[in-house]
Write a protein that holds these residues in place. Sequence first.
Motif, short mmCIF file in Angstrom:
data_model
loop_
_atom_site.label_atom_id
_atom_site.label_comp_id
_atom_site.label_asym_id
_atom_site.label_seq_id
_atom_site.Cartn_x
_atom_site.Cartn_y
_atom_site.Cartn_z
N PRO A 652 0.83 -1.21 0.00
CA PRO A 652 0.00 0.00 0.00
C PRO A 652 0.86 1.26 0.00
CG PRO A 652 -0.67 -1.52 1.73
CD PRO A 652 0.64 -2.01 1.22
N SER A 653 0.30 2.33 -0.51
CA SER A 653 0.94 3.63 -0.39
C SER A 653 0.69 4.21 1.00
CB SER A 653 0.39 4.58 -1.45
OG SER A 653 0.48 3.99 -2.73
N PHE A 654 -0.46 3.86 1.57
CA PHE A 654 -0.79 4.30 2.92
C PHE A 654 -1.84 3.36 3.50
CE2 PHE A 654 -3.21 6.61 6.08
CZ PHE A 654 -2.21 7.17 6.85
N SER A 655 -1.69 3.05 4.79
CA SER A 655 -2.67 2.21 5.45
C SER A 655 -2.74 2.56 6.93
CB SER A 655 -2.30 0.72 5.31
OG SER A 655 -3.22 -0.08 6.03
N ALA A 656 -3.97 2.73 7.42
CA ALA A 656 -4.20 2.93 8.85
C ALA A 656 -5.42 2.10 9.23
CB ALA A 656 -4.45 4.41 9.16
N THR A 657 -5.19 1.02 9.99
CA THR A 657 -6.27 0.12 10.37
C THR A 657 -7.08 0.71 11.51
OG1 THR A 657 -4.98 -1.07 12.02
CG2 THR A 657 -4.81 -1.83 9.73
N PRO A 658 -8.30 0.21 11.73
CA PRO A 658 -9.08 0.71 12.88
C PRO A 658 -8.32 0.61 14.20
CG PRO A 658 -10.47 -0.59 11.43
CD PRO A 658 -9.08 -0.75 10.92
N THR A 659 -7.56 -0.47 14.39
CA THR A 659 -6.80 -0.63 15.62
C THR A 659 -5.74 0.45 15.76
OG1 THR A 659 -7.13 -3.02 15.55
CG2 THR A 659 -5.35 -2.20 16.96
N GLN A 660 -5.02 0.73 14.69
CA GLN A 660 -3.99 1.77 14.73
C GLN A 660 -4.59 3.14 15.02
OE1 GLN A 660 -2.39 0.91 10.79
NE2 GLN A 660 -0.40 0.48 11.71
N VAL A 661 -5.74 3.40 14.46
CA VAL A 661 -6.38 4.70 14.66
C VAL A 661 -6.78 4.89 16.11
CG1 VAL A 661 -8.38 6.12 14.06
CG2 VAL A 661 -7.15 4.89 12.26
N ARG A 662 -7.25 3.82 16.76
CA ARG A 662 -7.80 3.93 18.12
C ARG A 662 -6.72 3.95 19.20
NH1 ARG A 662 -11.61 -0.04 16.35
NH2 ARG A 662 -10.39 -1.61 17.48
N GLU A 663 -5.58 3.27 18.97
CA GLU A 663 -4.59 3.10 20.02
C GLU A 663 -3.90 4.41 20.37
OE1 GLU A 663 -1.91 0.08 18.86
OE2 GLU A 663 -3.25 -1.57 19.36
N GLY A 665 -0.99 7.04 20.89
CA GLY A 665 0.19 7.23 20.07
C GLY A 665 0.01 6.77 18.65
N SER A 666 -1.25 6.69 18.24
CA SER A 666 -1.55 6.12 16.91
C SER A 666 -0.96 6.96 15.78
CB SER A 666 -3.06 5.99 16.73
OG SER A 666 -3.69 7.26 16.80
N LYS A 667 -0.87 8.28 15.98
CA LYS A 667 -0.38 9.12 14.89
C LYS A 667 1.04 8.71 14.49
CE LYS A 667 0.24 13.85 13.32
NZ LYS A 667 0.11 15.29 13.64
N LYS A 668 1.93 8.56 15.51
CA LYS A 668 3.29 8.16 15.19
C LYS A 668 3.32 6.75 14.61
CE LYS A 668 7.95 7.72 17.12
NZ LYS A 668 8.24 6.46 16.42
N GLN A 669 2.50 5.85 15.15
CA GLN A 669 2.45 4.48 14.65
C GLN A 669 2.03 4.45 13.19
OE1 GLN A 669 -0.15 2.03 16.95
NE2 GLN A 669 0.31 0.16 15.86
N VAL A 670 1.03 5.25 12.88
CA VAL A 670 0.55 5.29 11.50
C VAL A 670 1.63 5.85 10.57
CG1 VAL A 670 -1.09 6.43 9.95
CG2 VAL A 670 -1.89 5.38 12.07
N VAL A 671 2.28 6.94 11.00
CA VAL A 671 3.32 7.54 10.16
C VAL A 671 4.48 6.57 9.95
CG1 VAL A 671 5.04 9.39 10.04
CG2 VAL A 671 2.69 9.91 10.70
N ASP A 672 4.91 5.87 11.04
CA ASP A 672 5.99 4.89 10.90
C ASP A 672 5.60 3.77 9.94
OD1 ASP A 672 7.52 6.36 12.64
OD2 ASP A 672 7.13 5.07 14.39
#
Length: 696
Positions: A652-663, A665-672
């Motif tokens: 994927p070019s970008f992916s943010a799962t529901p779990t990543q969004v809710r957790e 520190g999710s912003k840094k997790q998503v960016v990483d």
Amino acid sequence: MASTIETTEPKASNGFRQHHPLDPLSPTEIARAVSIVREAKGQLGYNAVTIAEPKKAQMTAWLAAPEHAEKPARQAEVVAIDRTGAIWDGIVDLDAKMILQWEKLEGVQPLITMEDLIETDRVVKADLKVIEQCGILGIPPSDMHKVYADPWTIGYDERFGNGTRLQQALMYYRPHPDDCQYAFPLDFCPIVNTETKQVIHIDIPEVRRPLNKIPSNYNPKDIEAEGGYRTDIKPLLVTQPQGVSFSIDGREISWQNFKVHVGFNYREGIVLNNITYKDKGTARPLFYRLSLAEMVVPYGNPEMWHYRKHAFDLGEYGGGYMTNELSLGCDCLGEIHYLDAFFVNRAGDPITIKNAICVHEEDAGILFKHTDFRDNSVIVTRGRKLVISHIFTAANYEYCVYWIFHQDGTIQLEIKLTGILNTYAMAPDEDTKGWGTQVHPGVNAHNHEHLFCLRIDPQLDGHNNTVFQVDATMGDGEVGSKENYHGNAFYAKKTKYSTVAEGIADYNGDTSRTWDIANTNKLHPVSGKPVSYKLVSREVPRLLIKDGGLASKRAGFAKHAIHVTKYTDGQIYPAGRHVPQSSGEPSRGLPEWIAANSSENIDNTDIVVWHTFGLVHFPAPEDFPVMPVEPMSLLLRPRHFFLRNPVLDVPPSFSATPTQVREPGSKKQVVDAADRLSRLAFGGAARQQETCCSGH
């Protein structure tokens, strides 16, 4: 930054190039074929020397077990002309160094070569009667070097028949060396004997048209004089820092899960063979052979000699013979691999067209995407496509042919038309009668069609295939009925073609008609439907020539959108093997084969699908003096072929799962995570990653 890459050619134990049986003939092989014929038959003129493709049964046996099956012999097709003008067809075995077949042809003429076209241009300018006609239009003998001819095959003219090779010369004038001659059409048409190199007749209209005096040009000098070029276009760079994602072994290309052999001949141009797709580690066969087998361009003016203007650009001139030498950064952009083409000239010498085929990758936009509005989870994956292309120039027109492979298994054929309109002189205030348009003062461009015939030889999980016509159809039952109370039911109505006579169909836009090419012996484990590829083609005009008309008789393949025949070796060209000066009586090619085998079974057997598509062109001033590209496209798409979406494994070019969004520190997790995915998808193109992430 644009660049080229090199190919890897397999070598035999003796160090020489080891040919795939479907490879085009090399210059050495062309010279060998000519030498064998010359030794046996004496001095001849050569019209074509090309690969004689192996019989399908032998070829498929070798493809299935190349280590054990006998490798098909290298053979050459030869078309030659002797000193009497007689035409000869032959087959030469290059390994055995012997002629296998040699046949004198009657009542046909071979295609017109580039040498023929150039020679005709020279002949007409030196002819005294042509000089006289130019003088009548105000062109003095001293200006004959400014006169140009577009030689066309004559089509068919009952006055001259087909016993002698003829060309008609469409005449133009170029006052200045940089002028576009199509702004200065002349109103007469010489007919030239190609073999004797003489003008044998000149067609002259009853009412003469004056020579236009006003130029219309597209060269840089004239554009600068008219105000100059745009200055608001910024550079666009296409780079692949880590190289391309495809590999080439000889003429076999491997890309993503596709594998395809790229052939090329003087007539069809690019020929794609033995296309397979690796599905979960298993190479599944898709198509044995794909090519543009023929095309016809009928013009819509019934007056004078214009009825003869219905060019079969492949069968009468050869898409391969007319192919361009492509330029890096202009015709193709990015990391490019080129393949050359090799032909024969009249004297029998091999000639090379450098960079005839371009192979490169392009970004294909979004491959798939979904955003869940409930939690802002998102996935977006960008696609990639592989493009195999060539461009040929047929006198005034350019045809850009792109075979495009998509990661989801789709194969797309795109054709872009550009170049210059065929023009004819017109008098001031002349009524074009609707047959054409004044695109420049004194310049008439006639209505015409471009109809292409795609030859599809499928092998979907095997060679036994079936074609279904698919129409979007309203469900039975009237509004208020029990079975369709609200009248909203509709379904895909499938009609199986069982015989050759049934396998003839037209396009129907009202039902969004498509065609499934299916293997009914293999059903999808979930849908229960046969594995198939769907032909999606929406640009399918009818042949606008009435039955019994000359162009209709000669181009019988174009009367319907679809024909299905049982595979037979040698049935390649839908307008016949030798097209120039055919009258259409008796019919040749596809109509002939269908008439002889109308009751033959085409259900669950080895078949060929012939599809005619194209466009109707009503010219306008925006098309002159050079025409912006007009594209057309069709798709071969997998249906019930893969277990599920086959491109889920494309990074994927970008992916943010529901779990990543809710957790937390999710912003840094998503960016990483996005950074890791970006490196997979783009090779570490951080700026693209940042752009993708910026909205989330």
